[in-house]
Enzyme design. Structure first.
Site, short mmCIF file in Angstrom:
data_model
loop_
_atom_site.label_atom_id
_atom_site.label_comp_id
_atom_site.label_asym_id
_atom_site.label_seq_id
_atom_site.Cartn_x
_atom_site.Cartn_y
_atom_site.Cartn_z
N CYS A 150 0.74 -1.16 0.09
CA CYS A 150 -0.06 -0.05 0.19
C CYS A 150 0.88 1.24 0.08
O CYS A 150 2.08 1.23 0.09
CB CYS A 150 -0.83 0.05 1.15
SG CYS A 150 -1.81 -1.25 1.61
N GLY B 157 -0.24 0.63 -5.37
CA GLY B 157 -1.51 -0.09 -5.13
C GLY B 157 -2.56 0.41 -6.19
O GLY B 157 -2.88 1.42 -6.22
N ASN C 40 0.39 0.59 5.87
CA ASN C 40 1.26 0.05 4.65
C ASN C 40 2.20 -1.12 5.33
O ASN C 40 2.88 -0.75 6.33
CB ASN C 40 2.16 0.92 4.09
CG ASN C 40 3.14 0.49 3.15
OD1 ASN C 40 2.81 -0.64 2.57
ND2 ASN C 40 4.39 0.84 2.93
N GLY C 41 2.09 -2.18 4.99
CA GLY C 41 2.86 -3.44 5.69
C GLY C 41 1.92 -4.59 5.75
O GLY C 41 1.03 -4.78 5.23
N CYS D 30 13.03 -2.86 3.66
CA CYS D 30 12.92 -3.56 2.51
C CYS D 30 13.75 -2.97 1.28
O CYS D 30 13.67 -1.87 0.98
CB CYS D 30 11.38 -3.66 1.98
SG CYS D 30 10.86 -4.73 0.63
N TYR E 291 12.64 -1.60 -6.84
CA TYR E 291 11.51 -1.68 -7.55
C TYR E 291 10.16 -0.96 -7.39
O TYR E 291 9.59 -0.25 -7.94
CB TYR E 291 10.79 -3.20 -7.79
CG TYR E 291 9.62 -3.48 -8.55
CD1 TYR E 291 9.36 -3.29 -9.81
CD2 TYR E 291 8.32 -4.07 -7.82
CE1 TYR E 291 8.24 -3.36 -10.47
CE2 TYR E 291 7.27 -4.04 -8.36
CZ TYR E 291 6.94 -3.80 -9.60
OH TYR E 291 5.93 -4.01 -10.23
N CYS F 202 16.77 -5.80 4.80
CA CYS F 202 16.03 -7.19 4.91
C CYS F 202 16.38 -7.84 3.56
O CYS F 202 16.07 -7.42 2.47
CB CYS F 202 14.64 -7.08 4.99
SG CYS F 202 13.90 -8.84 5.30
#
Length: 481
Positions: free
Chosen positions: A19, A47, A125-126, A263, A269, A458
């Site tokens: 999101c 999204g 978001n997550g 992330c 991306y 991560c």
């Protein structure tokens, strides 16, 4: 995971992220709905399934929240009339792709809760890894859920904690201590705007200012779209409270720097290339990824091209490092959303070709290096390689600006079960044969930290080593460990 969406859009094999969130508080009392609309428009890439806006008048009745949400793109859901009817100087907005909970209007955000202390509107978001456990705890004490998303679990816990907290920000902080996983939250109470980023910093969140209004949003590109200036990123673990008195920062949930875990796919991306996340340019990260590919996986060729859009910057970086000319080989249909109706199996149309077409004049008779951000199942790569060959390329060399996916993600990136990943139980040579390329090269795992300029990241989907113990089951179902 919502299987229906994969059936709709399964041919276009890219990753999906959960999101984008946006919140604003205008201290001059101006209506903010149209500003949220344009902010969400800038976050549309995060999204495309559903979107929503909730606003309130801080000087009006405490329990009055006006919200509007629906399925589809921002410009499809909202009209000028619907926005003009949304009066309020504080508000939150959301664009959604589902990794937890079905793609239905009920699961669209922001979520609005009316409870004994007033109202809350929340955008998230997550992905939580203990959502099932927390949901059961609430259900056994009488909670009735209206959605199947983990965001509602967060909202309920905030509401419950508010009953025994002196302030809403204290309630948010107490609720956040219970949840595990990835979350960037924007919460609107009747008189305050609160923002929280999990202590690992998985998902981005930043602060902006325009005139006498403060904004919190997933990406800095949304600030530039609405003419706001970037103030700073929200720190991992930070709880921000925005009121007319200013911004109050609480860092008691922040952890040691080395335990943070952004992330990496935000840089590879997800994020728009014109965004900066935690001080790092997304565009520069992608250029650097292409340079690394040229250093580590060189090949003789005549042309370097990117698979639109996320492969373009990495392709330019490859060309800059290798000295091989950069060019455009694809025309992308900009009017096709990710949820378009897939051609039936009986028809001759390919959903890849509906979205992309090859410029035969650019590739005919040439050895082509094609750069993409990832290979998930391999179905799209196989078709694009074939399309480039059929357009006349004599060689097609595939280079990927991320390492091979070997493990699922539990924190909001829609990476499927291991058995569905093309890299699972296959060598790079075998993957190359499956997609029909002349050669294949991936970004080395050791290069990832350099993309984020040394920030802790991560890498669990590549290495199987996660920043926290992964669940046996989360809200999307069972996972192999």
């Amino acid at each position: 995971m919502n299987k229906d969406i994969k059936e709709i859009d399964g041919d276009f094999d890219n990753l999906r992220e959960e999101c984008g969130v946006f919140g604003i508080y205008d201290f001059d009392g101006n209506d903010v709905a149209s500003t949220i609309y344009y902010g969400l428009f800038a976050l549309q890439h995060r999204g495309q399934e559903s979107c929503g806006i909730a606003v309130s008048e801080t000087g009006g009745p405490k329990r009055k929240v006006t919200s509007y949400k629906g399925m589809g793109l921002v410009n499809e859901v909202f009209t000028q009339e619907s926005l003009e009817g949304m009066k309020g100087d504080i508000g939150v907005g959301h664009v959604r792709y589902s990794t937890a909970g079905a793609s239905t209007r009920e699961n669209a955000q922001p979520l609005v809760l009316n409870y004994v202390k007033g109202t809350l509107a929340l955008a998230h978001n997550g992905n939580l890894i203990n959502a099932n456990e927390l949901r059961r705890e609430l259900e056994y004490t009488g909670a009735i859920f209206q959605t199947t998303i983990d965001s509602e679990v967060i909202a309920y816990h905030i509401a419950r904690e508010r009953l025994k907290s002196s302030t809403v920000e204290e309630a948010v902080k107490r609720a956040v201590r219970k949840i595990k996983g990835a979350f960037s939250l924007v919460v609107m109470s009747p008189r305050k705007l609160i923002a929280v980023r999990d202590s690992f910093g998985f998902k981005p969140l930043c602060i902006g200012k325009r005139d006498n209004a403060y904004i919190v949003t997933s990406e800095s590109c949304a600030l530039e779209t609405i003419g706001a200036e970037f103030v700073r990123d929200v720190l991992p673990g930070e709880v921000l409270t925005i009121t007319p008195e200013g911004i109050k920062s609480d860092t008691t949930l922040c952890t040691q720097k080395e335990k943070e875990a952004r992330c990496i796919f935000e840089y590879i991306y997800f994020a728009r290339p014109d965004s900066r996340i935690d001080g790092v340019s997304v565009y520069n990260s992608r250029i650097q990824a292409g340079r690394f590919l040229a250093m580590d996986s060189p090949v003789e060729a005549d042309l370097v091209v990117g698979v639109p859009e996320s492969g373009n910057a990495a392709a330019l970086g490859y060309a800059m490092e290798s000295g091989i000319p950069y060019g455009n080989a694809f025309v992308k249909n900009g009017y096709v959303g990710r949820t378009f109706i897939k051609p039936k199996q009986s028809s001759r149309e390919s959903s890849v070709q509906v979205k992309l077409n090859v410029l035969a004049e650019a590739v005919k008779g040439k050895r082509v290096i094609m750069i993409d951000d990832s290979i998930v199942r391999g179905t799209t790569s196989d078709r694009i390689v074939r399309m480039v060959r059929e357009a006349g390329a004599v060689e097609v060399h595939m280079r990927i600006s991320s390492p091979p996916f070997l493990w699922p993600c539990y924190f909001g990136t829609d990476i499927p079960e291991r058995e569905q990943l093309i890299a699972y139980n296959r060598t790079i040579e075998e993957i190359c044969q499956v997609i029909g390329a002349d050669s294949l090269g991936y970004l080395e795992v050791s290069r990832l930290e350099e993309l984020a300029e040394g920030l802790p990241i991560c890498k669990g989907c590549f290495t199987g080593k996660y920043p926290m113990e992964p669940p046996v089951q989360d809200i999307r179902g069972d996972y192999e460990r």
